[in-house]
Design a protein around this motif. Structure first.
Motif, PDB file in Angstrom:
ATOM      1  N   ALA A 142      30.905  10.622  14.467  1.00  0.00           N
ATOM      2  CA  ALA A 142      29.436  10.809  14.793  1.00  0.00           C
ATOM      3  C   ALA A 142      28.785   9.263  15.063  1.00  0.00           C
ATOM      4  CB  ALA A 142      28.632  11.640  13.951  1.00  0.00           C
ATOM      5  N   CYS A 143      29.051   8.468  13.902  1.00  0.00           N
ATOM      6  CA  CYS A 143      28.463   7.199  14.070  1.00  0.00           C
ATOM      7  C   CYS A 143      29.010   6.276  15.323  1.00  0.00           C
ATOM      8  CB  CYS A 143      29.116   6.602  12.846  1.00  0.00           C
ATOM      9  SG  CYS A 143      28.031   7.136  11.466  1.00  0.00           S
ATOM     10  N   GLU A 144      30.441   6.299  15.621  1.00  0.00           N
ATOM     11  CA  GLU A 144      31.209   5.582  16.766  1.00  0.00           C
ATOM     12  C   GLU A 144      30.367   6.018  17.916  1.00  0.00           C
ATOM     13  OE1 GLU A 144      32.293   2.471  16.493  1.00  0.00           O
ATOM     14  OE2 GLU A 144      33.992   3.057  15.483  1.00  0.00           O
ATOM     15  N   GLU A 145      30.137   7.423  18.229  1.00  0.00           N
ATOM     16  CA  GLU A 145      29.901   7.957  19.485  1.00  0.00           C
ATOM     17  C   GLU A 145      28.295   7.266  19.668  1.00  0.00           C
ATOM     18  OE1 GLU A 145      31.688  12.444  19.452  1.00  0.00           O
ATOM     19  OE2 GLU A 145      29.588  12.536  19.868  1.00  0.00           O
ATOM     20  N   VAL A 146      27.369   7.523  18.727  1.00  0.00           N
ATOM     21  CA  VAL A 146      26.092   7.265  18.891  1.00  0.00           C
ATOM     22  C   VAL A 146      26.016   5.628  19.240  1.00  0.00           C
ATOM     23  CG1 VAL A 146      23.827   6.974  17.864  1.00  0.00           C
ATOM     24  CG2 VAL A 146      25.066   9.047  17.738  1.00  0.00           C
ATOM     25  N   TYR A 147      26.907   4.936  18.233  1.00  0.00           N
ATOM     26  CA  TYR A 147      26.615   3.444  18.494  1.00  0.00           C
ATOM     27  C   TYR A 147      27.228   3.155  19.779  1.00  0.00           C
ATOM     28  CZ  TYR A 147      28.405  -1.239  18.387  1.00  0.00           C
ATOM     29  OH  TYR A 147      28.343  -2.790  18.462  1.00  0.00           O
ATOM     30  N   GLY A 148      28.416   3.862  20.173  1.00  0.00           N
ATOM     31  CA  GLY A 148      28.975   3.207  21.762  1.00  0.00           C
ATOM     32  C   GLY A 148      28.044   3.554  22.746  1.00  0.00           C
ATOM     33  N   GLU A 149      27.003   4.706  22.459  1.00  0.00           N
ATOM     34  CA  GLU A 149      26.332   4.959  23.750  1.00  0.00           C
ATOM     35  C   GLU A 149      25.146   3.906  23.731  1.00  0.00           C
ATOM     36  OE1 GLU A 149      24.919   8.758  22.544  1.00  0.00           O
ATOM     37  OE2 GLU A 149      26.990   9.914  23.118  1.00  0.00           O
ATOM     38  N   TYR A 150      24.781   3.523  22.372  1.00  0.00           N
ATOM     39  CA  TYR A 150      23.769   2.558  22.382  1.00  0.00           C
ATOM     40  C   TYR A 150      24.240   1.109  22.901  1.00  0.00           C
ATOM     41  CZ  TYR A 150      19.867  -0.157  20.735  1.00  0.00           C
ATOM     42  OH  TYR A 150      18.785  -1.008  20.565  1.00  0.00           O
ATOM     43  N   ALA A 151      25.445   0.742  22.540  1.00  0.00           N
ATOM     44  CA  ALA A 151      26.004  -0.366  22.873  1.00  0.00           C
ATOM     45  C   ALA A 151      26.084  -0.722  24.193  1.00  0.00           C
ATOM     46  CB  ALA A 151      27.233  -0.662  22.076  1.00  0.00           C
ATOM     47  N   MET A 152      26.241   0.233  25.016  1.00  0.00           N
ATOM     48  CA  MET A 152      26.288   0.187  26.423  1.00  0.00           C
ATOM     49  C   MET A 152      25.093   0.152  27.178  1.00  0.00           C
ATOM     50  SD  MET A 152      29.502   0.496  27.442  1.00  0.00           S
ATOM     51  CE  MET A 152      29.867   1.011  28.817  1.00  0.00           C
ATOM     52  N   SER A 153      23.983  -0.012  26.355  1.00  0.00           N
ATOM     53  CA  SER A 153      22.535   0.009  27.159  1.00  0.00           C
ATOM     54  C   SER A 153      22.187  -1.297  27.125  1.00  0.00           C
ATOM     55  CB  SER A 153      21.651   0.742  26.172  1.00  0.00           C
ATOM     56  OG  SER A 153      21.508  -0.102  25.147  1.00  0.00           O
TER      57      SER A 153
END
Lengths: 387, 355
Positions: A254-265
């Protein structure tokens, strides 16, 4: 069977088992509700910490890589234990269902993330301390990285807490800025202004780092929602979580998914850029100040050494170009007048079928035909060196 | 249905097991000893500054492809990843495929190397290594295998010196740096590279480590170690893990000027596919690459997304372009058992067909 391992964790494991049994009895009976303040913070995680403190001196002779590796294992273990303690039996007593315990734990993670976002050291809730080191990982890694090429230790801003980070927001920061912008006077005005500038840069870096931490804390809060969603999916698909490790893995996903989405912004990219750039400003200005100090002591400065490196590099380039020209001229003068061109076609090799692949034939273009050299040379010469 | 069904006694058992493994693991860790990497015998045949050109001992039992293969590795991390251990060695696989393998080891640049730029690396070091190999084998052109950033360097080299390359193989190589799934590229866009290089000189390996860890921080800095605890009681697996760990954190500093140009021209301005990259006095035009090209990429690559590699097809001038996709990640393509069985033999066969 006796455990001959000098690093055996049996004694503290026994102690933990006893604690756990007593604790389970207490929560089952629910006769006297334990308050948060009465509960031991993180018994398993603290126990692991104690064990590591006891045995780690025995590893002092090992390679730094091994020590660092085991530090990471123990660090992760503490975070894991802390999570397990909260999920398996949340302090508060009473008849709590597993769902209540998880909800309670997630609430506390959210609180800790929010608190962490408003200050750089977020240690308010001792129960969450070890677990939050998991969420601290990116900032912690950054601070250690930054300290390796910064004049200040990576966590030097923590010393300002809470008067530093929290107070920097709003008016206090504005007053400091104005104070640091006062023009210098007298003989040492240039020096004064330089140090004022450095102080402003440090504040800028602190703000950039805090913005980054706040953004990560928001990601942390969002991760708890994503985690809850994943748990709901497990429930609806009749595949409940049956082990702590499984629970931990879902949390990491869950953490990696949310972080991954934000890190692409774009927002993350800007924040990350501002933090790195702000640190570089501090570092660069510090180097200038150090250079001035070295110069005053009649010692070689970093700037001078750079100039020397640059000149030397240019000279070496010139030397190489000349050397190549000489080699080429020598080849031409030594070439026999009517030497036949040697055949340089590769020997035929056994054809083999390649693994699964896709070949695209394009139109007309021909492969480049390598220009044949006319000098015949012997094969497999010995090692050559060019300095 | 209740989503969590962890019994307290079961949880206790899990934690107890974990602790026991940790305790026993420390002892195994103390006994792990040296962690060698780079297992295939090799000899240095040329060196210049900190760069060394190695030739691996050929497998004499195999039918040899007489055009040697030069491996150009990235400046980031160390090239022993291609020859990590006995059963995880791309180099060994290539030797077994009948290839004569050379490899450039860039070494560890220090402050005196700060002014090395891409011209020095590509038109300088790589070109001289190719010359050395050509002289040793009395040939005019070599086969090149470029890996990751080394693949991008190989593309530039081949485009500028097409007469010296018979066949080009690129592996997990970024070509289009602005595909939407390229996280590194997105992060690089707001970094003031001039300020970074002017300030630091060389770029510290620690900074690169941090960047790579931050691609998947919770897996790479957390979960990986949790999973490792399960392997701590197995000395062989522990050693393999530590070998990989050593490689991951063995990041040389990057020569400042080369880093400046690489990040600005490739990551920030995406000039390679636009034909705008200028290296020394030469312009890189991928259309000059008219020899056969094999492009190998990993389907789950989080560092170089497949789309960044696949873009090569639209920009090279060859009519003999082949793609080989591998179901794995950026590192798995060198070290996984499946990759060992598939990738080096496929490269060998592809080169044999064109030699």
């Amino acid at each position: 069977m006796t455990d001959s391992n000098p690093f055996s964790s049996e004694p503290w494991l026994d102690a933990q088992r006893k604690f756990w049994d007593a604790w389970m009895d207490m929560t089952r009976q629910a006769s006297t509700a334990a308050t948060k303040d009465q509960a031991v913070d993180n018994p398993w995680a603290d126990g692991l910490d104690q064990w590591w403190k006891a045995v780690s001196p025995m590893t002092s002779g090992t390679a730094p890589l091994l020590q660092d590796f085991f530090d990471k294992l123990v660090g992760m273990g503490k975070s894991y234990f802390s999570m397990a303690e909260h999920v398996s039996a949340t302090p508060g007593g009473g008849e709590q269902t597993a769902g209540d315990m998880v909800s309670d734990w997630l609430d506390r993670v959210r609180e800790a993330c929010n608190a962490w976002g408003t200050s750089l050291s977020a240690q308010q809730d001792p129960h969450m301390r070890d677990f939050m080191s998991f969420w601290n990982m990116p900032m912690d890694t950054w601070q250690r990285t930054a300290s390796s090429f910064s004049p200040m230790p990576g966590d030097f801003l923590k010393a300002l807490h809470p008067e530093g980070a929290d107070a920097m927001a709003g008016d206090m920061r504005m007053h400091l800025d104005r104070f640091l912008s006062m023009p210098g006077v007298g003989y040492s005005r240039e020096s004064q202004e330089q140090y004022q500038q450095l102080a402003r840069m440090v504040l800028d870096y602190q703000k950039a780092m805090q913005d980054y931490a706040i953004a990560l804390s928001k990601v942390g809060v969002k991760s708890t929602d994503r985690f809850q969603e994943k748990l709901n999916e497990s429930a609806s698909s009749d595949e409940p979580v049956t082990s702590l490790r499984e629970f931990y893995n879902i949390w990491v996903d869950a953490c990696e998914e949310v972080y991954g989405e934000y890190a692409m912004s774009g927002e993350y990219s800007e924040m990350y850029g501002e933090m790195v750039n702000a640190l570089m400003q501090v570092k660069r200005h510090s180097s200038l100040l150090v250079d001035e100090m070295l110069e005053s002591m009649n010692m070689p400065t970093h700037r001078e050494i750079n100039t020397l490196h640059q000149r030397l590099h240019e000279m070496r380039r010139g030397y190489r170009a000349l050397r190549e020209e000489i080699d080429q001229l020598r080849d031409e003068t030594e070439r026999p007048a009517a030497s036949p061109v040697a055949s340089k076609k590769a020997a035929p090799v056994k054809k083999r079928t390649p693994a699964k692949k896709r070949t695209t034939k394009k139109a007309a273009a021909q492969p480049a035909s390598p220009k044949k050299r006319t000098t015949k040379k012997t094969t497999a010469r010995k090692a050559t060196t060019r300095k | 249905m209740i989503p969590i069904q962890i019994r307290p006694d079961q949880a206790l058992e899990e934690l107890t097991n974990f602790s026991q493994k940790l305790g026993h693991g420390l002892q195994n860790l103390m006994e792990v000893g040296d962690i060698p990497a780079g297992v295939t015998p090799k000899e240095p045949v040329y060196h210049e500054d900190k760069m060394v050109l190695y030739r691996f001992q050929p497998d004499t039992k195999k039918v040899q492809n007489r055009i040697p293969l030069l491996i150009v590795y990235a400046l980031v991390n160390r090239p022993y990843m291609t020859d990590l251990q006995e059963n995880r060695s791309t180099v060994r696989g290539l030797l077994e495929a009948g290839l004569d393998v050379y490899l450039i080891d860039w070494g560890y640049p220090d402050r005196a190397d700060r002014y090395l730029d891409l011209d020095d690396y590509i038109n300088g070091y790589i070109n001289r290594c190719v010359n050395v190999i050509c002289r040793r084998h009395d040939i005019d052109a070599v086969n090149i295998l470029g890996i990751c950033q080394g693949g991008t360097f190989s593309l530039c080299y081949t485009a500028m010196h097409p007469e010296k390359v018979s066949n080009l193989v690129t592996m997990v190589t970024p070509v289009d740096f602005h595909t939407p799934d390229n996280m590194l590229s997105i992060w690089a866009r707001n970094i003031d590279i001039d300020l970074l290089v002017d300030t630091l000189g060389n770029i510290p390996g620690e900074l690169l480590n941090w960047t790579f860890l931050m691609l998947k921080p919770y897996q790479l800095a957390g979960q990986k170690y949790m999973n490792m605890v399960d392997l701590l009681d197995n000395p062989a697996q522990l050693k393999n893990f530590m070998r990989m760990e050593k490689w991951i954190f063995d990041s040389p500093d990057q020569a400042g000027e080369a880093y400046r140009q690489f990040i600005k021209d490739f990551y920030q301005a995406n000039k390679l596919i636009k034909g705008d990259v200028q290296i020394g006095d030469k312009t890189v035009d991928l259309g000059n690459i008219k020899m056969p090209v094999l492009n190998v990429y990993a389907m789950q690559d989080h560092l170089v997304p497949p789309s960044a590699s696949q873009a090569l097809k639209q920009h090279v001038g060859t009519d003999d372009y082949t793609e080989l996709s591998f179901p794995g990640g950026h590192i798995g393509i060198y070290v996984s058992g499946k990759a060992q069985k598939q990738v080096p033999p496929a490269i060998g066969a592809w080169l044999d067909e064109r030699s």
